[in-house]
Scaffold this motif. Structure first.
Motif, mmCIF file in Angstrom:
data_model
loop_
_atom_site.group_PDB
_atom_site.id
_atom_site.type_symbol
_atom_site.label_atom_id
_atom_site.label_comp_id
_atom_site.label_asym_id
_atom_site.label_seq_id
_atom_site.Cartn_x
_atom_site.Cartn_y
_atom_site.Cartn_z
ATOM 1 N N ARG A 36 0.830 -1.199 0.000
ATOM 2 C CA ARG A 36 0.000 0.000 0.000
ATOM 3 C C ARG A 36 0.866 1.250 0.000
ATOM 4 N N ARG A 37 0.572 2.146 -0.958
ATOM 5 C CA ARG A 37 1.301 3.417 -1.038
ATOM 6 C C ARG A 37 0.558 4.559 -0.356
ATOM 7 N N GLY A 38 -0.752 4.424 -0.240
ATOM 8 C CA GLY A 38 -1.523 5.500 0.360
ATOM 9 C C GLY A 38 -3.004 5.271 0.164
ATOM 10 N N THR A 39 -3.804 6.225 0.645
ATOM 11 C CA THR A 39 -5.267 6.158 0.558
ATOM 12 C C THR A 39 -5.783 7.439 -0.073
ATOM 13 N N VAL A 40 -6.780 7.284 -0.936
ATOM 14 C CA VAL A 40 -7.339 8.410 -1.681
ATOM 15 C C VAL A 40 -8.847 8.458 -1.481
ATOM 16 N N LEU A 41 -9.380 9.636 -1.204
ATOM 17 C CA LEU A 41 -10.822 9.876 -1.125
ATOM 18 C C LEU A 41 -11.228 10.673 -2.352
ATOM 19 N N MET A 42 -12.256 10.194 -3.078
ATOM 20 C CA MET A 42 -12.685 10.842 -4.319
ATOM 21 C C MET A 42 -14.132 11.316 -4.212
ATOM 22 N N LEU A 43 -14.353 12.585 -4.585
ATOM 23 C CA LEU A 43 -15.668 13.207 -4.520
ATOM 24 C C LEU A 43 -16.170 13.490 -5.934
ATOM 25 N N PRO A 44 -17.366 13.037 -6.292
ATOM 26 C CA PRO A 44 -17.871 13.218 -7.659
ATOM 27 C C PRO A 44 -18.483 14.595 -7.888
ATOM 28 N N GLY A 45 -18.836 14.852 -9.137
ATOM 29 C CA GLY A 45 -19.335 16.155 -9.528
ATOM 30 C C GLY A 45 -20.848 16.269 -9.517
ATOM 31 N N TYR A 46 -21.328 17.388 -10.020
ATOM 32 C CA TYR A 46 -22.754 17.709 -10.099
ATOM 33 C C TYR A 46 -23.467 16.672 -10.958
ATOM 34 N N THR A 47 -24.562 16.141 -10.456
ATOM 35 C CA THR A 47 -25.368 15.071 -11.073
ATOM 36 C C THR A 47 -24.597 13.766 -11.228
ATOM 37 N N GLY A 48 -23.431 13.644 -10.593
ATOM 38 C CA GLY A 48 -22.618 12.436 -10.721
ATOM 39 C C GLY A 48 -22.770 11.519 -9.522
ATOM 40 N N SER A 49 -21.808 10.609 -9.379
ATOM 41 C CA SER A 49 -21.819 9.648 -8.270
ATOM 42 C C SER A 49 -20.471 8.959 -8.209
ATOM 43 N N LYS A 50 -20.334 8.087 -7.233
ATOM 44 C CA LYS A 50 -19.091 7.333 -7.041
ATOM 45 C C LYS A 50 -18.715 6.514 -8.275
ATOM 46 N N GLU A 51 -19.703 6.108 -9.070
ATOM 47 C CA GLU A 51 -19.435 5.297 -10.267
ATOM 48 C C GLU A 51 -18.677 6.061 -11.344
ATOM 49 N N ASP A 52 -18.610 7.395 -11.216
ATOM 50 C CA ASP A 52 -17.846 8.191 -12.179
ATOM 51 C C ASP A 52 -16.369 7.808 -12.174
#
Length: 300
Positions: A36-52
């Motif tokens: 493991r090199r690290g952990t990343v949190l990703m936030l989606p855009g307007y009208t989007g979702s995690k599936e982006d």
């Protein structure tokens, strides 16, 4: 909004609920392959979702990163109240901070796509110790382009007058008029998902976040004042924010700078492997001991 080309979960990815002090959020959680090199949190855009972010999860997992992509409050599969006050900028930023802390791994790398970049920027200002770095993917600061402002106003007005399904059909028509290269959706499975996502997302979320997009102040000064490495990444054909203005901001604040040639507003969908390589290179440099005392230079 990004439109995933496939809904298949990459190896090592599971859909689950992330419990935080501000409630539970639906996430896609990808385990790293090997060390493991690290952990990343990703936030989606307007009208989007995690599936982006589906196309990014596999390559970043292969690069050694745990990646957690989240549905924000009221977005897709995450609960959200009906009142517009719940979708103010500070409330959404506090959610992102709570999500980072709930991962239980110390400061994490934070990435926000499009509107998610506005939330990520606010979260980094609010709680800088929760994050190792900030990446704005296809996101300001700066004012969104006029066609996007018109689209947001149409959607917000539509929700006040029409049934949600009618507004969905309007969005499909608007999207068909401005489709990005290589981002047309042909799969019935994906089209069905896009409609379900729209119907699940709270009207208050769509209205409140649309309002924030229209009124977001220029955040260049906020970014310049952050005590963490900042990365601006976008496609050469970016259409929501002007690429020339994004390049000027990156230079002005000394941010790391990535331009994905041939990509539009969603390089996470159209060029996932190239983008993953550029993101991983940035995070590895951030985490290198020799980097801690010096900022990253701007390097397209």
């Amino acid at each position: 909004m990004s439109k995933p080309r496939s809904l298949a979960l990459p190896p090592g990815t599971r859909a689950r609920r992330l419990d935080t002090v501000r409630g539970a959020f639906a996430v896609l959680d990808t385990a790293p392959a090997g060390e493991r090199r690290g952990t990343v949190l990703m936030l989606p855009g307007y009208t989007g979702s995690k599936e982006d972010f589906l196309a990014l999860l596999g390559p970043l997992g292969e690069a050694g990163y745990r990646v957690v992509a989240v549905d924000g409050r009221g977005q897709n599969e995450s609960y959200g109240p009906r009142g517009r006050a719940a979708y103010r900028r500070r409330a959404l930023a506090l959610d992102a901070v709570a999500q980072a802390l709930a991962l239980g791994e110390g400061p994490v790398h934070l990435l926000g796509h499009s509107f998610g970049g506005i939330v990520a920027r606010s979260a980094a200002v609010l709680a800088p110790r929760a994050f190792r770095s900030l990446t704005l993917l296809s996101s300001g600061p700066g004012r969104v382009a006029r066609p996007q402002r018109v689209r947001i106003r149409v959607l917000r007005a539509g929700h006040a007058l029409l049934a949600k399904d009618r507004v969905w059909r309007t969005t499909r028509w608007l999207d068909s008029r401005g489709e990005e290269p290589d981002e047309a959706v042909d799969s019935e499975e994906v089209l069905g998902f896009l409609r379900r996502r729209w119907m699940l997302t709270k009207v208050a979320q769509l209205s409140g976040t649309g309002r924030l997009l229209l009124r977001d102040p220029d955040g260049a000064a906020e970014l310049a004042g952050l005590a963490m490495p900042v990365h601006l990444a976008y496609g050469s054909e970016e259409m929501v924010w002007a690429p020339a203005e994004l390049a000027e901001v990156a230079t002005g604040i000394g941010a790391h700078h990535t331009v994905v040639e041939g990509a539009g507003h969603s390089p996470n969908v159209s060029h996932p492997r190239e983008l993953a390589e550029r993101l991983a290179a940035f995070w590895q440099r951030v985490d290198a001991p020799a980097h801690r005392a010096a900022p990253l230079s701007t390097a397209p």
